[in-house]
Design a protein around this motif. Structure first.
Motif, PDB file in Angstrom:
ATOM      1  N   ALA A 235      44.414  54.898  44.352  1.00 30.85           N
ATOM      2  CA  ALA A 235      44.926  54.738  45.725  1.00 30.85           C
ATOM      3  C   ALA A 235      44.068  53.800  46.568  1.00 30.85           C
ATOM      4  CB  ALA A 235      45.016  56.104  46.405  1.00 30.85           C
ATOM      5  N   LEU A 236      42.900  53.406  46.076  1.00 32.61           N
ATOM      6  CA  LEU A 236      42.022  52.520  46.844  1.00 32.61           C
ATOM      7  C   LEU A 236      42.558  51.090  46.863  1.00 32.61           C
ATOM      8  CD1 LEU A 236      38.486  53.656  45.565  1.00 32.61           C
ATOM      9  CD2 LEU A 236      39.570  54.237  47.740  1.00 32.61           C
ATOM     10  N   PRO A 237      42.289  50.350  47.923  1.00 31.38           N
ATOM     11  CA  PRO A 237      42.614  48.919  47.911  1.00 31.38           C
ATOM     12  C   PRO A 237      41.859  48.220  46.784  1.00 31.38           C
ATOM     13  CG  PRO A 237      42.049  49.670  50.129  1.00 31.38           C
ATOM     14  CD  PRO A 237      41.709  50.784  49.200  1.00 31.38           C
ATOM     15  N   PRO A 238      42.460  47.201  46.160  1.00 33.99           N
ATOM     16  CA  PRO A 238      41.814  46.546  45.012  1.00 33.99           C
ATOM     17  C   PRO A 238      40.406  46.047  45.300  1.00 33.99           C
ATOM     18  CG  PRO A 238      44.105  45.860  45.172  1.00 33.99           C
ATOM     19  CD  PRO A 238      43.826  46.686  46.391  1.00 33.99           C
ATOM     20  N   ALA A 239      40.187  45.463  46.472  1.00 32.30           N
ATOM     21  CA  ALA A 239      38.854  44.938  46.792  1.00 32.30           C
ATOM     22  C   ALA A 239      37.821  46.073  46.881  1.00 32.30           C
ATOM     23  CB  ALA A 239      38.891  44.153  48.098  1.00 32.30           C
ATOM     24  N   GLU A 240      38.224  47.208  47.437  1.00 37.93           N
ATOM     25  CA  GLU A 240      37.311  48.336  47.546  1.00 37.93           C
ATOM     26  C   GLU A 240      37.019  48.932  46.177  1.00 37.93           C
ATOM     27  OE1 GLU A 240      37.109  52.681  49.826  1.00 37.93           O
ATOM     28  OE2 GLU A 240      38.507  51.120  50.519  1.00 37.93           O
ATOM     29  N   LEU A 241      38.039  49.013  45.322  1.00 34.58           N
ATOM     30  CA  LEU A 241      37.837  49.525  43.968  1.00 34.58           C
ATOM     31  C   LEU A 241      36.899  48.608  43.186  1.00 34.58           C
ATOM     32  CD1 LEU A 241      38.599  51.532  41.707  1.00 34.58           C
ATOM     33  CD2 LEU A 241      40.538  50.026  41.166  1.00 34.58           C
ATOM     34  N   TRP A 242      37.068  47.313  43.313  1.00 37.16           N
ATOM     35  CA  TRP A 242      36.246  46.342  42.591  1.00 37.16           C
ATOM     36  C   TRP A 242      34.778  46.471  42.978  1.00 37.16           C
ATOM     37  CZ3 TRP A 242      37.099  42.990  38.658  1.00 37.16           C
ATOM     38  CH2 TRP A 242      36.151  41.991  38.439  1.00 37.16           C
ATOM     39  N   ALA A 243      34.513  46.737  44.274  1.00 37.44           N
ATOM     40  CA  ALA A 243      33.142  46.788  44.773  1.00 37.44           C
ATOM     41  C   ALA A 243      32.487  48.152  44.578  1.00 37.44           C
ATOM     42  CB  ALA A 243      33.119  46.412  46.256  1.00 37.44           C
ATOM     43  N   LEU A 244      33.244  49.170  44.171  1.00 39.68           N
ATOM     44  CA  LEU A 244      32.716  50.524  44.075  1.00 39.68           C
ATOM     45  C   LEU A 244      31.697  50.634  42.946  1.00 39.68           C
ATOM     46  CD1 LEU A 244      32.906  53.487  45.057  1.00 39.68           C
ATOM     47  CD2 LEU A 244      34.732  53.824  43.369  1.00 39.68           C
ATOM     48  N   GLU A 245      30.498  51.146  43.293  1.00 42.14           N
ATOM     49  CA  GLU A 245      29.447  51.375  42.302  1.00 42.14           C
ATOM     50  C   GLU A 245      29.416  52.865  41.950  1.00 42.14           C
ATOM     51  OE1 GLU A 245      27.155  49.507  40.602  1.00 42.14           O
ATOM     52  OE2 GLU A 245      28.198  47.689  41.258  1.00 42.14           O
ATOM     53  N   GLU A 246      30.049  53.214  40.831  1.00 43.20           N
ATOM     54  CA  GLU A 246      30.106  54.608  40.370  1.00 43.20           C
ATOM     55  C   GLU A 246      30.071  54.559  38.841  1.00 43.20           C
ATOM     56  OE1 GLU A 246      33.170  57.349  42.072  1.00 43.20           O
ATOM     57  OE2 GLU A 246      33.708  57.630  39.951  1.00 43.20           O
ATOM     58  N   LYS A 247      28.879  54.538  38.295  1.00 46.38           N
ATOM     59  CA  LYS A 247      28.717  54.246  36.881  1.00 46.38           C
ATOM     60  C   LYS A 247      29.073  55.445  35.990  1.00 46.38           C
ATOM     61  CE  LYS A 247      27.107  50.021  37.288  1.00 46.38           C
ATOM     62  NZ  LYS A 247      27.888  48.855  36.786  1.00 46.38           N
ATOM     63  N   HIS A 277      38.239  36.079  42.817  1.00 47.44           N
ATOM     64  CA  HIS A 277      39.323  36.931  43.287  1.00 47.44           C
ATOM     65  C   HIS A 277      40.102  36.202  44.368  1.00 47.44           C
ATOM     66  CE1 HIS A 277      38.485  40.699  41.223  1.00 47.44           C
ATOM     67  NE2 HIS A 277      37.198  40.448  41.387  1.00 47.44           N
ATOM     68  N   GLY A 278      41.417  36.325  44.339  1.00 49.10           N
ATOM     69  CA  GLY A 278      42.243  35.711  45.367  1.00 49.10           C
ATOM     70  C   GLY A 278      42.586  34.268  45.097  1.00 49.10           C
ATOM     71  N   SER A 279      42.065  33.688  44.028  1.00 43.75           N
ATOM     72  CA  SER A 279      42.394  32.301  43.715  1.00 43.75           C
ATOM     73  C   SER A 279      43.821  32.208  43.191  1.00 43.75           C
ATOM     74  CB  SER A 279      41.418  31.766  42.658  1.00 43.75           C
ATOM     75  OG  SER A 279      41.813  30.484  42.206  1.00 43.75           O
ATOM     76  N   ASP A 280      44.490  31.113  43.493  1.00 40.85           N
ATOM     77  CA  ASP A 280      45.832  30.856  42.974  1.00 40.85           C
ATOM     78  C   ASP A 280      45.801  30.015  41.701  1.00 40.85           C
ATOM     79  OD1 ASP A 280      47.063  32.235  45.073  1.00 40.85           O
ATOM     80  OD2 ASP A 280      47.029  30.466  46.367  1.00 40.85           O
ATOM     81  N   ALA A 281      44.653  29.514  41.349  1.00 39.58           N
ATOM     82  CA  ALA A 281      44.546  28.651  40.175  1.00 39.58           C
ATOM     83  C   ALA A 281      44.587  29.483  38.906  1.00 39.58           C
ATOM     84  CB  ALA A 281      43.254  27.843  40.233  1.00 39.58           C
ATOM     85  N   PRO A 282      45.215  28.983  37.856  1.00 44.90           N
ATOM     86  CA  PRO A 282      45.243  29.731  36.596  1.00 44.90           C
ATOM     87  C   PRO A 282      43.840  29.832  35.999  1.00 44.90           C
ATOM     88  CG  PRO A 282      46.112  27.520  36.277  1.00 44.90           C
ATOM     89  CD  PRO A 282      45.931  27.692  37.748  1.00 44.90           C
ATOM     90  N   THR A 283      43.625  30.884  35.245  1.00 43.64           N
ATOM     91  CA  THR A 283      42.348  31.058  34.556  1.00 43.64           C
ATOM     92  C   THR A 283      42.230  30.015  33.454  1.00 43.64           C
ATOM     93  OG1 THR A 283      42.438  33.430  34.979  1.00 43.64           O
ATOM     94  CG2 THR A 283      40.932  32.686  33.266  1.00 43.64           C
ATOM     95  N   ARG A 284      41.112  29.302  33.454  1.00 44.56           N
ATOM     96  CA  ARG A 284      40.941  28.259  32.442  1.00 44.56           C
ATOM     97  C   ARG A 284      39.505  28.248  31.934  1.00 44.56           C
ATOM     98  NH1 ARG A 284      41.230  22.274  34.955  1.00 44.56           N
ATOM     99  NH2 ARG A 284      40.534  21.884  32.807  1.00 44.56           N
ATOM    100  N   LEU A 285      39.340  27.807  30.689  1.00 47.05           N
ATOM    101  CA  LEU A 285      38.038  27.656  30.078  1.00 47.05           C
ATOM    102  C   LEU A 285      37.753  26.180  29.882  1.00 47.05           C
ATOM    103  CD1 LEU A 285      38.708  30.677  29.374  1.00 47.05           C
ATOM    104  CD2 LEU A 285      37.268  30.353  27.350  1.00 47.05           C
ATOM    105  N   THR A 286      36.598  25.725  30.350  1.00 45.04           N
ATOM    106  CA  THR A 286      36.218  24.324  30.251  1.00 45.04           C
ATOM    107  C   THR A 286      34.860  24.232  29.573  1.00 45.04           C
ATOM    108  OG1 THR A 286      37.369  23.860  32.335  1.00 45.04           O
ATOM    109  CG2 THR A 286      35.839  22.180  31.520  1.00 45.04           C
ATOM    110  N   GLU A 287      34.780  23.505  28.457  1.00 48.10           N
ATOM    111  CA  GLU A 287      33.495  23.368  27.786  1.00 48.10           C
ATOM    112  C   GLU A 287      32.563  22.523  28.643  1.00 48.10           C
ATOM    113  OE1 GLU A 287      31.642  22.575  23.327  1.00 48.10           O
ATOM    114  OE2 GLU A 287      33.760  22.115  23.734  1.00 48.10           O
TER     115      GLU A 287
END
Length: 358
Positions: A235-247, A277-287
């Motif tokens: 139920a948490l907002p995505p940004a809050e879940l991402w930042a949560l430190e609960e190991k 986070h929040g980028s609209d660009a596709p995920t890419r790998l560049t050597e």
């Protein structure tokens, strides 16, 4: 207190020495751990995949509940850029160093002939595990390895290490790679690398400690949390879940089955997470040429920390930073890629399957 002998005179080694030690074998490093009581049971269960029948070259003594009668003059250990709050304090002696975990009060004596932890150890098992693994890291660093802030998996002749800033998704990424048939876990947060033909990678016996976001995003891991806690976190907002430190500890054989760990492996590929986070660009790998990207190399390099004593005697200086030259030599012959664009673990897993199946 002037030296290690002064510290030892204030401690009672008998409880640890009267207990049967357990032995660990990781790469070329072997340890014997002397530890009494229930703490020993917890540690042998945790290190099950690294247990050996052969006594080790390094002796570690654990003394639960003991303390120094008088406190030394502590100096705050300078943390890496981006890290806030006091974590460690040190007191340098003649040829030895005392290290204190500020929050827990667990204290360590580190010297060429002494590796000892004392204080509330049974309440801080993860701290004890880290201390034991620190002995492995230090032995390897003195033998020419370089320490990386990275995770890694391997299959046959390919090993993929993944680095990134803290919270950048290393653990989630590497666990997605563990879904690829035949891959084996090398390490979650510390990887040692060394030049060779081929270059080499070495992990340590440290199971992943993962945050709730990693658990919720992988159905295989849902059982680590209760259904009630999963619902609360979902139920948490995505940004809050991402930042949560609960190991939470993920014990690899319990989740992925036996035979899915390999600590030493040939290093072929290194990915550095530089996505957003929040980028609209596709995920890419560049050597990339890592020698031309000090920003990415900085995400790979990891200070050995206050426990490390160099081969010629002195301890790691407070505030010291790693030397890039050793890393560049170790990464020669390794393909290095920058991961950019949006954070997309599905896309990254697809790249991983292409890597291991190609």
């Amino acid at each position: 207190m002037r030296n290690a002998a002064d510290v030892l005179a204030r401690l009672d080694l008998a409880p640890a020495q009267s207990a049967a030690p357990f032995h660990l074998d990781v790469g070329a490093v072997t340890l014997s751990v002397y530890c009494p009581g229930t703490l020993r049971d917890a540690l042998t269960a945790y290190f099950a995949d690294a247990l050996s029948d052969t006594p080790g070259d390094i002796a570690v003594h654990l003394l639960p509940g003991q303390a120094l009668a008088a406190e030394p003059d502590w100096t705050a250990w300078q943390r890496e850029p981006g890290k806030a709050g006091r974590k460690d304090a040190i007191c340098d002696l003649e040829g030895a160093r005392l290290i204190r975990k500020v929050r827990s009060g667990v204290t360590f004596l580190q010297a060429p002939d002494a590796a000892m932890a004392f204080g509330p150890l049974e309440d801080n098992v993860s701290t004890v595990i880290n201390f034991i693994n620190t002995q492995i890291l230090s032995a390897c660093l003195r033998d020419g390895w370089q320490l990386c802030h990275a995770a890694a998996v391997t299959r046959e002749t390919r090993t993929l290490a993944i680095a990134g800033l803290s919270g950048g998704g290393k653990s989630t990424s590497i666990l997605r790679m563990m879904e690829i048939p035949g891959t084996r876990f090398v390490s979650n947060d510390r990887v040692l690398i060394r030049a060779g033909d081929p270059p080499q990678a070495l992990g340590i016996p440290k199971h992943p400690r993962i945050n709730p976001g990693t658990i919720l995003g992988n159905p295989r891991l849902h059982g680590i949390l209760s259904p009630e806690r999963r619902a609360e976190l979902a139920a948490l907002p995505p940004a809050e879940l991402w930042a949560l430190e609960e190991k939470h500890d993920l014990i690899v054989p319990e989740i992925y089955g036996p035979g899915r760990i390999r600590y030493d492996a040939p290093l072929s590929d290194f990915w550095v997470l530089n996505w957003q986070h929040g980028s609209d660009a596709p995920t890419r790998l560049t050597e990339v040429s890592i020698a031309d990207r000090p920003d990415l190399l900085g995400a790979i390099m990891k200070s050995p920390g206050p426990f490390y004593q160099h081969r010629d005697g002195p301890f790691e200086p407070n505030g010291n930073t790693p030397d890039p030259a050793g890393y560049l030599a170790a990464l020669a012959g390794v393909r290095v890629f920058e991961v950019s664009g949006r954070v997309d673990f599905d896309a990254l897993a697809d790249h991983g399957r292409q890597l291991f199946d190609g």
